[in-house]
Design a protein around this motif. Structure first.
Motif, PDB file in Angstrom:
ATOM      1  N   ILE A 262     -22.309 -40.370   6.635  1.00 50.07           N
ATOM      2  CA  ILE A 262     -22.541 -41.985   6.860  1.00 50.07           C
ATOM      3  C   ILE A 262     -23.188 -42.466   7.184  1.00 50.07           C
ATOM      4  CG2 ILE A 262     -21.627 -43.148   9.128  1.00 50.07           C
ATOM      5  CD1 ILE A 262     -19.148 -40.830   9.893  1.00 50.07           C
ATOM      6  N   LEU A 263     -23.932 -41.336   8.236  1.00 53.86           N
ATOM      7  CA  LEU A 263     -25.469 -41.941   7.962  1.00 53.86           C
ATOM      8  C   LEU A 263     -26.206 -42.250   6.915  1.00 53.86           C
ATOM      9  CD1 LEU A 263     -26.916 -39.193  10.134  1.00 53.86           C
ATOM     10  CD2 LEU A 263     -25.894 -41.698  10.951  1.00 53.86           C
ATOM     11  N   LEU A 264     -26.437 -41.724   5.761  1.00 52.90           N
ATOM     12  CA  LEU A 264     -27.143 -41.717   4.662  1.00 52.90           C
ATOM     13  C   LEU A 264     -25.759 -43.150   3.546  1.00 52.90           C
ATOM     14  CD1 LEU A 264     -26.931 -38.789   2.516  1.00 52.90           C
ATOM     15  CD2 LEU A 264     -28.575 -39.881   2.686  1.00 52.90           C
TER      16      LEU A 264
ATOM     17  N   ARG B 107     -24.842 -45.678   5.712  1.00 47.85           N
ATOM     18  CA  ARG B 107     -25.534 -46.908   6.433  1.00 47.85           C
ATOM     19  C   ARG B 107     -26.545 -46.980   5.695  1.00 47.85           C
ATOM     20  NH1 ARG B 107     -24.453 -51.535   8.779  1.00 47.85           N
ATOM     21  NH2 ARG B 107     -25.819 -51.497  11.104  1.00 47.85           N
ATOM     22  N   LEU B 108     -27.571 -46.222   5.105  1.00 47.72           N
ATOM     23  CA  LEU B 108     -28.539 -46.329   5.208  1.00 47.72           C
ATOM     24  C   LEU B 108     -28.947 -47.144   3.593  1.00 47.72           C
ATOM     25  CD1 LEU B 108     -31.797 -45.335   6.478  1.00 47.72           C
ATOM     26  CD2 LEU B 108     -31.188 -43.278   4.663  1.00 47.72           C
ATOM     27  N   PHE B 109     -27.956 -46.685   2.965  1.00 41.86           N
ATOM     28  CA  PHE B 109     -27.603 -47.557   1.693  1.00 41.86           C
ATOM     29  C   PHE B 109     -27.121 -49.144   1.800  1.00 41.86           C
ATOM     30  CE2 PHE B 109     -25.306 -48.507  -2.137  1.00 41.86           C
ATOM     31  CZ  PHE B 109     -26.008 -48.089  -3.233  1.00 41.86           C
TER      32      PHE B 109
ATOM     33  N   LEU C 237     -27.811 -51.008   4.499  1.00 42.36           N
ATOM     34  CA  LEU C 237     -28.754 -51.313   4.857  1.00 42.36           C
ATOM     35  C   LEU C 237     -30.083 -51.562   4.284  1.00 42.36           C
ATOM     36  CD1 LEU C 237     -29.591 -49.861   8.841  1.00 42.36           C
ATOM     37  CD2 LEU C 237     -28.614 -52.543   8.518  1.00 42.36           C
ATOM     38  N   GLN C 238     -30.014 -50.263   3.495  1.00 40.92           N
ATOM     39  CA  GLN C 238     -31.781 -50.454   2.661  1.00 40.92           C
ATOM     40  C   GLN C 238     -31.385 -51.039   1.574  1.00 40.92           C
ATOM     41  OE1 GLN C 238     -33.455 -46.775   3.868  1.00 40.92           O
ATOM     42  NE2 GLN C 238     -34.886 -47.966   4.119  1.00 40.92           N
ATOM     43  N   ILE C 239     -30.855 -51.191   0.837  1.00 37.41           N
ATOM     44  CA  ILE C 239     -30.515 -51.676  -0.374  1.00 37.41           C
ATOM     45  C   ILE C 239     -29.310 -52.821  -0.996  1.00 37.41           C
ATOM     46  CG2 ILE C 239     -29.758 -50.657  -3.431  1.00 37.41           C
ATOM     47  CD1 ILE C 239     -32.129 -48.901  -1.728  1.00 37.41           C
TER      48      ILE C 239
ATOM     49  N   ASP D 150     -28.059 -54.905   1.817  1.00 37.25           N
ATOM     50  CA  ASP D 150     -28.304 -55.965   2.611  1.00 37.25           C
ATOM     51  C   ASP D 150     -29.616 -56.578   1.706  1.00 37.25           C
ATOM     52  OD1 ASP D 150     -28.194 -58.334   4.415  1.00 37.25           O
ATOM     53  OD2 ASP D 150     -26.440 -56.640   5.872  1.00 37.25           O
TER      54      ASP D 150
ATOM     55  N   THR E 233     -23.004 -36.106   8.065  1.00 39.90           N
ATOM     56  CA  THR E 233     -24.944 -36.638   7.347  1.00 39.90           C
ATOM     57  C   THR E 233     -24.205 -38.094   6.328  1.00 39.90           C
ATOM     58  OG1 THR E 233     -25.329 -34.667   7.556  1.00 39.90           O
ATOM     59  CG2 THR E 233     -26.437 -36.257   5.842  1.00 39.90           C
TER      60      THR E 233
END
Lengths: 420, 611
Positions: free
Chosen positions: B27-29, B31-33, B35-37, B39, B25
């Protein structure tokens, strides 16, 4: 005899709440993903969200029914249900319709039903029944073999449908077997490592991976230099892994025929991808990445609303969440999943009967696998394996099967004191 | 098992499983961070995915003649555009087949477009045919990243005035670098009126931001068109050209090298500007432009060269009207001053030949008979005036007179690529002969319009217009009104005065009238139209002499002033004068009644004889 009149008596409220929350989030995002301007109406039966609404009603009715069934039914009829599932898997191979090159569906009226989703539930029941019947103090290889057989038979039948994603889901049950002591931690670790290295070997140059492995080995030897014999074991492991990585690469490059190779490449880069390798993934990352901190808002996602992402209501539903609800919304969804998983494990641990415990772990493992792989693939962390995000993705069979799993377990948990 | 009992082993395993779940979880968060914040590139990708900047090209202004006849207009064509950033796997085989291009061409063009910009449209194929366009329109959704852009192409009512109109072409990188208005693939006026009035003709490009879906279909406008700008159509130009006279002039100049420039003296409006040989302006439009341009460039007759504005000829005998006017103004002669001519003029080792004509001559008859002796004498008198302290001073004064006629400088109006002509300075002669090392006889050939003197046909016509106006001229120009026929440009309304008294021009005008009446050009007299003219035969060291004639008519109320130069045609009286008379007759009466006279000019061919 008050509880006979209240089906929610003793039912775990956090799980119930998280379930309803996820279903609701899912339905809103399906609505956003197939929303078309001018085609209003929340209950449009020609649209995915309209049909999903029917499935939600069916699932809720199923949930209520499950809570009313006698607890002994599940353990008693586990093998019967398993048998029915296998029959359905066989029937779908003969009579099913083909969608996206996968023969996994029965078509009944306007609805398509996917027996492989139901098979996960049946397998969880059968596995629980098998493990709870083993009375030996110490598990023997023969037990492991039989347990694996329970998983592998439906898995192979699903593979025959050409549904690689769902086949891989069956490997999740190994987590439950680990909990029960059927598989040792080392094997679990080695299996996980093998899968990771297999994917890495196909994605990257094999010598880069071997180089990184060498680096890790040297570091480990340095830090563990006080422990006797560790260095030799690590070097041995390194050699083993290097040979494995190299042979995976070699096998892929030289032994596989072109069409097998492209099959794996599609698996790695995007299943059902008709517009070029990696298109789905690229568009999916754009959708999530462009969401930013707060997202673009409900029905405001440009990637979502202009249909840049194929299969967005199903396997790529997380893009909609990412784009329209941003980092905050996506994180909340992930946290909800985490809470549900940890709660389910806590519930499994408090079971008195082995059947309930194994079943709890089995469905937790399936849920976890779906959750990690699905969200991971939309963000490009894992290869694109076409499996839905449980309770969120559009798809009646998936929702219904997941409802079966959760509410069967909630029923078992509610009457855990009677299950011995 | 290192555990004391099962219970501990199970707790340990439960914790392992929980740790795996929490770890994944996290790792997913993370990665999300990322992608969204962290990059920002995905936000740009998303915009370029669904926003398409559509340029609305305004229709280019139309071009009319002085009588409101449409000469240049537009026709819609279609350019196939590509946005490399939106490309995805397409059926290139089908695509190339539809366009009739090879796979390699396809790839190299995509590469080129990508080099220009990933997110801005580039031209993939210019001016696709109507049938290809129709076929594409249907299949466009199968080729994401491509779209069709309508564009205007120039069309011409008559295949004439090609040098005057000029042509439109793609902007070069230099223009793009200097002017942010232009984008690669845009069109710009490259020569002629198209260039001089580019800003008026082009209008203002409009920009629409459209939202497109995955099939590259337009869904709607971005934020209700808040950022859209409307295209503003280019302004129409009302030229001073007379279409029928221009057409007639080009017909007469067929098979000849040279030019005709006709000016309305009262306004400076250019009625006709012919440079021969010419070509169809339609050749420099459309897909074949580059090829045609190269062919024209390699043509030995040099049709791209605009002789009317760029050829600098020694004016020859026609220059006598200028030098005589100067002599009269300087008072070195009176109109009645007479000199004898023995067919040759000698002065301090220099001889100038003259023709056989009645002798003696005065100011008027010297022009009527084009007497070289008289011209030489008055030139020397002008330069040798005793009140000047030295020759630099006296020559400079003479030179100022000549300059005041517009020689030696460009008009700077709306004529593109005009050359200034040549008129040497006193410093120049000082450099060549040493300071004060030259005398009036040294530069004697200037007196008869030869030597260090170069005049363009438009300057020659302007000199004639100045004489017609008896001492002033209006800057020659091509466009009278912009946007509306009544919206006259006033920048050409100011008269340029020549510091010579009108009475002297009356003398010159009378002399020129006699030239056409019973002088050197009497052959070209037009019945009922009093015309004033002057012949010239320009010595050409490379071949046959050039035939030159300038004229204006009617003498007392000049409507047209004209210069005609026909290269390698010999005497001015034989070819240039008759041609000019036909032009004047055509302009003033609307028709030509001297058909054999006309036929003689039409039949004349000076190109085959002098390749």
């Amino acid at each position: 005899m008050k509880r006979q009149f209240n089906i929610f008596h003793n039912v775990d409220k956090p799980v119930l709440l998280l379930y309803l929350l996820l279903v609701l989030i899912g339905w809103f995002n399906i609505y956003a993903a197939d929303y078309l301007e001018g085609q209003a109406g929340f209950l449009n039966m020609s649209a995915s969200h309209g049909r999903q609404f029917i499935w939600i009603l069916i699932s809720l009715a199923t949930a209520a029914a499950l809570l009313m069934i006698h607890t002994k039914f599940f353990s008693g009829f586990a093998w019967v249900i398993y048998g029915i599932a296998l029959l359905m898997l066989g029937a779908v191979l003969l009579f099913g319709v083909e969608i996206n090159a996968t023969r996994a569906w029965f078509r009944i009226g306007g609805f398509a039903i996917q027996p492989s989703e139901f098979a996960k539930y049946a397998t969880a029941l059968a596995l629980a029944a098998f493990v709870s019947n083993v009375r030996a103090k110490r598990t023997k290889p023969v037990h492991l073999f039989k347990a694996l057989l329970v998983l592998v038979v439906p898995a192979i039948m699903v593979l025959l449908q050409n549904d690689v994603g769902t086949t891989l889901v069956f490997s999740a049950f190994s987590l439950a077997l680990y909990r029960e002591g059927y598989i040792s931690g080392l094997w679990l670790f080695m299996a996980g490592l093998a899968i990771v290295l297999f994917i890495l070997a196909l994605l990257f140059n094999e010598f880069i991976i071997i180089g990184v492995l060498a680096g890790i080995t040297i570091l480990l030897i340095f830090f563990l230099r006080n422990k006797a014999g560790v260095a030799m074991r690590l070097i041995g492991l390194f050699v083993l892994l290097s040979v494995y990585v190299y042979s995976v690469d070699y096998a892929f490059e030289h032994l596989l025929e072109a069409h097998h190779k492209s099959r794996i490449e599609v698996l790695l880069h995007g299943a059902g991808d008709t517009q070029g390798v990696g298109y789905n993934l690229h568009q999916s990352k754009i959708a999530i990445g462009s969401g930013g901190l707060w997202g673009k808002g409900f029905l405001q996602g440009t990637q979502t609303q202009f249909n840049f992402i194929p299969e967005q209501t199903t396997d790529f539903i997380f893009c909609t969440v990412g784009e329209e609800w941003g980092f905050v919304g996506s994180s909340i969804l992930i946290i909800i999943y985490l809470s549900l998983l940890l709660r389910l494990i806590a519930l499994a641990e408090r079971q008195k009967s082995a059947f309930s415990r194994v079943f709890g772990y089995a469905i937790s493992s399936v849920l976890f696998f779906h959750f990690a792989i699905n969200i991971g693939m939309t963000m490009g962390l894992v290869p694109v394996i076409g499996i839905p995000l449980p309770l969120i993705s559009y798809g009646g069979s998936s929702l219904w099967a997941m409802t079966l799993m959760l509410f069967t377990f909630l029923k078992l948990d509610a009457e855990r004191l009677e299950m011995t | 098992m290192p555990f004391r009992d099962h219970k501990h082993a199970f707790t340990y395993r439960k914790n392992v499983i929980s740790t795996i779940i929490i770890g994944v979880t996290v790792i997913l968060l993370l990665r999300l961070f990322v992608l969204q914040i962290l990059d920002p590139s995905y936000k740009i990708f998303a915009r370029s995915n669904y926003l398409r900047h559509v340029t609305d090209y305004p229709s280019r202004g139309l071009i009319y003649d002085r009588n409101g006849e449409l000469l240049v207009y537009n026709e819609v064509h279609y350019d196939l555009m590509v946005i490399p950033g939106q490309l995805s796997e397409i059926d290139t085989l089908l695509f190339c087949d539809m366009l009739g291009i090879s796979q390699e061409t396809f790839e190299s063009r995509i590469l080129q477009a990508r080099r220009h910009s990933r997110f801005r449209p580039s031209v993939f194929e210019r001016q696709i045919s109507k049938t290809t366009y129709a076929a594409f329109q249907e299949k466009l959704f199968r080729f994401p990243g491509f779209f069709v852009q309508p564009r205007n192409l120039r069309r011409y009512t008559y295949p004439m005035a090609t040098h005057t109109f000029g042509y439109v072409g793609e902007v070069g990188p230099q223009v793009i670098g200097n002017d942010p208005y232009y984008r690669p693939g845009d069109y710009i006026g490259i020569s002629g009126i198209e260039r001089a009035y580019e800003k008026e003709l082009r209008g203002q490009k409009g920009l629409r931001i459209r939202m497109v879906d995955v099939h590259n279909r337009e869904i709607g406008s971005f934020q209700e068109g808040r950022y859209d700008t409307l295209a503003v159509a280019g302004k129409d130009l009302y030229t001073t050209l007379d279409a029928s006279l221009q057409k007639y002039g080009e017909k007469l100049m067929h098979n000849k090298r040279g030019s005709i420039v006709a000016i309305e003296p009262a306004t400076g409006e250019i009625l006709t500007l012919v440079s021969a040989p010419a070509f169809d302006p339609g050749l420099l439009v459309g897909r074949q432009r580059t090829r045609n341009y190269r062919a024209l460039q390699n043509d030995t007759l040099n049709p791209l060269f605009n002789r009317a504005l760029m050829a600098q000829y020694p004016p020859g005998s026609v220059f006598k009207i200028v030098s005589t006017a100067i002599a009269l103004q300087e008072g070195v002669i009176q109109p009645s001053t007479r000199h004898g001519c023995a067919g040759i003029y000698h002065t301090q080792g220099i001889s100038i030949r003259c023709r056989d004509h009645p002798s003696p001559v005065d100011a008027i008859t010297s022009i009527k008979h084009s007497c070289n002796t008289y011209a030489s004498i008055i030139f020397q008198r002008t330069i040798n005036q005793p009140h000047f302290s030295n020759i630099q001073e006296s020559f400079s004064r003479w030179r100022d007179y000549v300059s005041s006629f517009g020689v030696g400088q460009i008009f700077g109006s709306d004529l593109s690529h005009e050359l200034p002509g040549i008129i040497a300075t006193a410093d120049y002669y000082d450099r060549v002969y040493g300071t004060n090392g030259w005398r009036s006889q040294t530069i004697l050939s200037l007196g008869i319009g030869q030597g260090e003197l170069g005049v363009t046909p438009v300057q020659l016509a302007n000199i004639t217009a100045a004489i017609a106006n008896r001492g002033h001229y209006y800057t020659p120009h091509l466009v009278g009104a912009i946007g509306h026929p009544d919206n006259r440009q006033d920048r050409f309304a100011l008269a340029n005065n020549i510091p010579i008294d009108p009475e002297h021009f009356e003398t010159i005008a009378e002399a020129m009238r006699q030239v056409t009446n019973d002088g050197t050009a009497s052959f070209s007299r037009i019945p009922d139209i009093p015309m004033a003219g002057k012949t010239g035969t320009v010595q050409n060291p490379h071949g046959e002499n050039h035939s030159v004639f300038v004229a204006f008519a009617p003498v007392e109320d000049p409507q047209i002033a004209i210069s005609v130069i026909i290269e390698n045609a010999g005497y001015g009286s034989t070819w240039a004068a008759p041609l000019a008379s036909l032009m004047i007759e055509k302009y003033l009466t609307g028709e030509v009644n001297r058909s054999w006279f006309e036929q003689r000019i039409l039949d004349a061919d000076f190109i085959t004889a002098n390749p």
